[in-house]
Write a protein that holds these residues in place. Structure first.
Motif, PDB file in Angstrom:
ATOM      1  N   THR A 123       0.819  -1.211   0.000  1.00  0.00           N
ATOM      2  CA  THR A 123       0.000   0.000   0.000  1.00  0.00           C
ATOM      3  C   THR A 123       0.856   1.265   0.000  1.00  0.00           C
ATOM      4  OG1 THR A 123      -1.758  -1.157   1.205  1.00  0.00           O
ATOM      5  CG2 THR A 123      -1.806   1.250   1.239  1.00  0.00           C
ATOM      6  N   GLN A 124       1.932   1.263   0.780  1.00  0.00           N
ATOM      7  CA  GLN A 124       2.815   2.438   0.832  1.00  0.00           C
ATOM      8  C   GLN A 124       3.391   2.766  -0.541  1.00  0.00           C
ATOM      9  OE1 GLN A 124       5.044   0.409   4.160  1.00  0.00           O
ATOM     10  NE2 GLN A 124       5.435   2.546   4.717  1.00  0.00           N
ATOM     11  N   ASP A 127       0.680   4.155  -2.857  1.00  0.00           N
ATOM     12  CA  ASP A 127       0.364   5.543  -2.510  1.00  0.00           C
ATOM     13  C   ASP A 127       1.454   6.516  -2.946  1.00  0.00           C
ATOM     14  OD1 ASP A 127      -1.985   4.670  -1.391  1.00  0.00           O
ATOM     15  OD2 ASP A 127      -1.231   4.685   0.674  1.00  0.00           O
ATOM     16  N   LYS A 128       2.682   6.072  -2.885  1.00  0.00           N
ATOM     17  CA  LYS A 128       3.817   6.942  -3.201  1.00  0.00           C
ATOM     18  C   LYS A 128       3.967   7.183  -4.702  1.00  0.00           C
ATOM     19  CE  LYS A 128       7.933   8.920  -2.985  1.00  0.00           C
ATOM     20  NZ  LYS A 128       8.121  10.308  -2.527  1.00  0.00           N
ATOM     21  N   ASP A 130       2.609   7.272  -8.473  1.00  0.00           N
ATOM     22  CA  ASP A 130       1.354   7.341  -9.215  1.00  0.00           C
ATOM     23  C   ASP A 130       1.387   6.534 -10.510  1.00  0.00           C
ATOM     24  OD1 ASP A 130       2.421  10.662  -9.496  1.00  0.00           O
ATOM     25  OD2 ASP A 130       2.757   9.159 -11.043  1.00  0.00           O
TER      26      ASP A 130
END
Length: 313
Positions: A123-124, A127-128, A130
């Motif tokens: 997930t990290q 999110d970081k 795109d």
């Protein structure tokens, strides 16, 4: 030709699906996935029509890469992986606006691709970055084919991927590089270069990526430490070691005894002797474990496997 037939079917099928099921939730992703598969089929059949063995091999490699990644993403090579995932994620998220190359190195079968895939789906990381893409390089890589595959992965869902393929086929290598750089220029991207063997491959592929001051990252997996150091001399390659004896046994039990994960006492010694031959390599343990899972849980049967272990491995 087969190519034309698939192109027609792809266009008609996508139009029909989009018209008929537009009112259903979460269906667009499935339609786009089907469209991607039809585009790949078009590429494959186009290569076959033209009887160009090199192009055909490149397309097959892309399919193999996808199958390989899916297979490696199963819970089997997850044993003992959490600590490695956390470490590599930290490397990728380290503050630095410049384009950097992070590397995972280790011997064949140790789980480099598995680790990279787990990191890729965190997930990290989602999110970081795109924009994310996964490329399988291999020993017999063809830089232009790899760049084309990347451009196709970077295409927006609403773009006509068949048209993109046709456009790329007419471009020179320099023009392809510019096309890729335009797509990546304003993005914070993570691109995985899986199974990179040579420094030449690094030079030919990495040069195509723009340093756009967006903290973008390349994640490279390789058996050779010198390749990783060549890709980015300022970064320390992450060395993935073989499984410990305890981790190897845990993976073995998961693969052979999926339900209760317990080995009958009369098979423990034979199982551990077999495991020793796997040298802590998750891929070897998974192959042998899968073989034993389909056989009778009898000492004589396991000993037969043990005697022929070299051929299995």
């Amino acid at each position: 030709m087969a190519e034309a037939a698939v192109s027609y079917v792809a266009e008609r099928l996508i139009d029909l699906l989009q018209k008929k099921i537009v009112f259903l939730k979460n269906v667009r992703q499935g339609v786009e996935g089907m469209q991607d598969e039809l585009v790949r089929m078009k590429c494959f059949l186009k290569d076959a029509d033209m009887k160009q063995e090199e192009d055909e091999a490149a397309t097959i490699r892309n399919w193999v890469s996808e199958i390989r990644a899916v297979a490696y993403h199963a819970e089997d090579d997850a044993v003992g992986l959490e600590k490695h995932v956390s470490s590599v994620v930290s490397i990728l998220l380290k503050e630095d606006n410049r384009l950097r190359v992070a590397s995972i190195v280790g011997m064949g079968g140790v789980g480099k691709t598995t680790l990279a895939k787990e990191v890729y789906n965190q997930t990290q990381i989602r999110d970081k970055f795109d924009t994310r893409a996964w490329l399988y390089v291999s020993q017999d890589h063809k830089p232009m084919k790899i760049i084309k595959e990347l451009i196709l992965q970077l295409a927006n869902p609403e773009e006509d991927k068949v048209k993109i393929v046709d456009t790329m086929d007419k471009l020179s290598e320099a023009s392809l590089d510019k096309m890729l750089q335009r797509r990546l220029k304003d993005t914070c991207h993570l691109i995985v270069l899986d199974d990179t063997w040579t420094t030449e491959a690094c030079d030919l592929i990495v040069r195509s990526f723009p340093d756009n001051d967006k903290s973008s990252r390349l994640l490279l997996t390789s058996r050779r430490k010198e390749v990783a150091l060549h890709a980015d001399p300022h970064a320390t390659p992450y060395k993935l070691e073989e499984l410990s004896e305890e981790e190897s046994w845990e993976l073995f039990l998961k693969k052979v005894f999926a339900e209760d994960r317990e080995c009958p006492q009369d098979l423990v010694d034979v199982g551990k002797e077999i495991l020793e031959k796997c040298d802590g390599l998750p891929l070897a343990i998974t192959v042998i474990g899968g073989l034993l899972a389909g056989k009778k849980k009898q000492r004589s049967e396991w000993q037969r496997v043990q005697r022929g272990l070299s051929s299995y491995l």
